[in-house]
Write a protein that holds these residues in place. Structure first.
Motif, mmCIF file in Angstrom:
data_model
loop_
_atom_site.group_PDB
_atom_site.id
_atom_site.type_symbol
_atom_site.label_atom_id
_atom_site.label_comp_id
_atom_site.label_asym_id
_atom_site.label_seq_id
_atom_site.Cartn_x
_atom_site.Cartn_y
_atom_site.Cartn_z
ATOM 1 N N GLU A 182 0.826 -1.206 0.000
ATOM 2 C CA GLU A 182 0.000 0.000 0.000
ATOM 3 C C GLU A 182 0.863 1.260 0.000
ATOM 4 O O GLU A 182 0.574 2.228 -0.706
ATOM 5 N N ASN A 183 1.917 1.245 0.792
ATOM 6 C CA ASN A 183 2.816 2.400 0.804
ATOM 7 C C ASN A 183 3.474 2.602 -0.553
ATOM 8 O O ASN A 183 3.613 3.732 -1.034
ATOM 9 N N GLN A 184 3.883 1.494 -1.182
ATOM 10 C CA GLN A 184 4.507 1.619 -2.496
ATOM 11 C C GLN A 184 3.504 2.142 -3.521
ATOM 12 O O GLN A 184 3.850 2.974 -4.371
ATOM 13 N N ALA A 185 2.255 1.672 -3.446
ATOM 14 C CA ALA A 185 1.237 2.169 -4.373
ATOM 15 C C ALA A 185 0.969 3.656 -4.152
ATOM 16 O O ALA A 185 0.742 4.406 -5.109
ATOM 17 N N ASP A 186 0.988 4.111 -2.888
ATOM 18 C CA ASP A 186 0.868 5.543 -2.619
ATOM 19 C C ASP A 186 2.021 6.317 -3.261
ATOM 20 O O ASP A 186 1.827 7.382 -3.858
#
Length: 486
Positions: A182-186
């Motif tokens: 999720e952090n990488q997608a953000d």
């Protein structure tokens, strides 16, 4: 609920493992899914998702998401992927992607964005899940899972086992990626939206909207240590920091777009909330204005409507009912198909009339073979009514564990024999609400502007969240804002 059949979803063949280079990180990693399989998964998933939720019919909005998506796809880490973008007809605030470049936004989330930059940031986030192959890295094929009879609400393993077979629909899920994904997608959402000229800090502001919606729903935000995902408050801080870093990079335009007015005019008229034309619950009954039928719901039972079926569940988790279309050309064919699909041994069957409709009722016991021992196991006991309305065949199914069936059978019967023609003009003419864009005439607070436009005070906070504002915010003359009406 528009009631349609779903194509079968075949997501097999995922056992091939090997190493592949991640397009985003450039590093080799073990993949259980090849790129070819990933593309096939998307192509197989898409028809089922569309059948389950339906596409939101707005050509202008669909053209917009196609244009923005194509533009972003070209600057992503997988520019050669044939991305497909869909707006699905759901009021839920959600966006998700499946392998192979299929990206979905609900009309609910489109209604809650307040500018193009917010949309671009979330679009980049979902494309980021695709480019980083997060779905492919999951060691499961349950990206789209069989509807589990109201999910976790039904605790009985026997009911859950019945649900996996009884329901051929698919449930729109927020994909359960881990915190790192999720952090990488953000991060990718910030990168991609900035690269096509949008202010990614607006994406952070949208997390404020999600946080307020979460609180309005009646539950406190899940603490980080209880969740595998970053909560909206932390994502706000993280995305703001990333946006500032990208804005400072050489080559980034000095002025990044937000485009508030253009976006608000684009969504003027979008359907808001549940669409009663697809069926609605009121006063312990389900009404369907388009299909012109109604039937009662047991007192206290929970329900869930979708374009493919209507589900009801005992809050104690011991019984369930559902209505959907039945296969076949006549009552007998439909009954045989349902019994076969549910692995039922039919014990009784009779033809009857249900409020003037031809019908066939039957009871049966679910018998399954244990895959490990090869022995037959007894599962649910089921009462089913096939009801014919012109060319349409509806199936109402009620099930519980055998020891509970005698207690629930009268409830099943009352509901199924309560199926009747809908004649109430009030119910037949029920219309959905729509987002309406208004212009501030004189400088005033949001609360004053809402009151001036006929919004009742009890809905002020709901409208404040929809606008991404506080009720005390000052609105200058000429500013656009949202209200909701028929």
């Amino acid at each position: 609920m528009r009631l349609r059949f779903l194509p079968s979803l075949l997501l097999g063949g995922l056992l091939l493992s090997g190493c592949a280079v991640n397009p985003v990180t450039g590093k080799k990693e073990v993949m259980l899914v090849s790129e070819g399989q990933e593309l096939a998964m998307g192509k197989q998933s898409d028809p089922a998702i569309v059948a389950q939720f339906g596409l939101y019919q707005d050509e202008k909005l669909q053209q917009y998401i196609n244009t923005m998506g194509d533009k972003m796809g070209r600057i992503s880490h997988r520019p050669d992927l044939d991305y497909q973008f869909r707006i699905v007809d759901s009021p839920v605030i959600n966006a998700f992607a499946v392998p192979g470049g299929y990206v979905y936004f609900t009309r609910g989330i489109m209604a809650h964005f307040n500018n193009e930059a917010q949309f671009a940031g979330v679009l980049g986030h979902e494309i980021g899940h695709v480019t980083a192959r997060h779905s492919a890295k999951q060691q499961t094929t349950s990206i789209i899972s069989q509807v589990g009879l109201m999910g976790a609400m039904i605790a009985s393993p026997q009911v859950a086992r019945f649900g996996e077979q009884a329901m051929q629909g698919l449930q729109l899920l927020t994909l359960k990626f881990g915190r790192d994904d999720e952090n990488q997608a953000d991060e990718l959402g910030v990168e991609y939206s900035t690269k096509i000229g949008y202010n990614a800090a607006e994406m952070a502001d949208f997390f404020r909207t999600l946080e307020r919606e979460q609180q309005k729903a009646g539950g406190e935000a899940i603490p980080d240590f209880l969740s595998t995902h970053p909560n909206p408050a932390d994502r706000y801080t993280h995305v703001n920091q990333l946006a500032a870093e990208w804005k400072a990079k050489p080559g980034t335009p000095a002025k990044l777009d937000i485009n508030r007015d253009a976006y608000l005019r684009l969504i003027d008229g979008i359907t808001y909330g549940e669409d009663p034309r697809q069926g609605f619950v009121e006063n312990n009954a389900f009404y369907h204005p388009e299909l012109k039928f109604e039937f009662p719901i047991p007192q206290g039972w929970k329900s869930q409507n979708s374009p493919q079926q209507f589900q009801m569940a005992d809050p104690a988790g011991k019984a369930m009912m559902l209505l959907t279309l039945a296969p076949g050309d006549n009552l007998q064919q439909a009954a045989e198909a349902v019994a076969k699909e549910l692995s039922l041994q039919v014990s009784q069957s009779r033809e009857l009339k249900v409020n003037g409709f031809p019908a066939l009722a039957f009871t049966g016991t679910q018998v399954q073979q244990d895959q490990q021992t090869g022995q037959q196991q007894t599962g649910m006991q089921v009462l089913s009514y096939i009801i014919q309305d012109g060319q349409s065949l509806y199936v109402l199914i009620g099930g519980s564990a055998p020891q509970d069936f005698a207690a629930y059978a009268p409830l099943f019967t009352r509901t199924m024999e309560g199926f009747q023609r809908l004649t109430s003009a009030d119910k037949l003419n029920r219309q959905p609400e729509h987002v309406r864009i208004r212009t501030v005439k004189t400088s005033q607070t949001l609360a004053q502007a809402l009151t001036a436009n006929g919004v009742p005070a009890k809905r002020h906070e709901e409208m404040a969240i929809l606008n991404g504002m506080q009720l005390s915010d000052k609105l200058g003359r000429g500013l656009l804002f949202k209200v909701v009406g028929k």
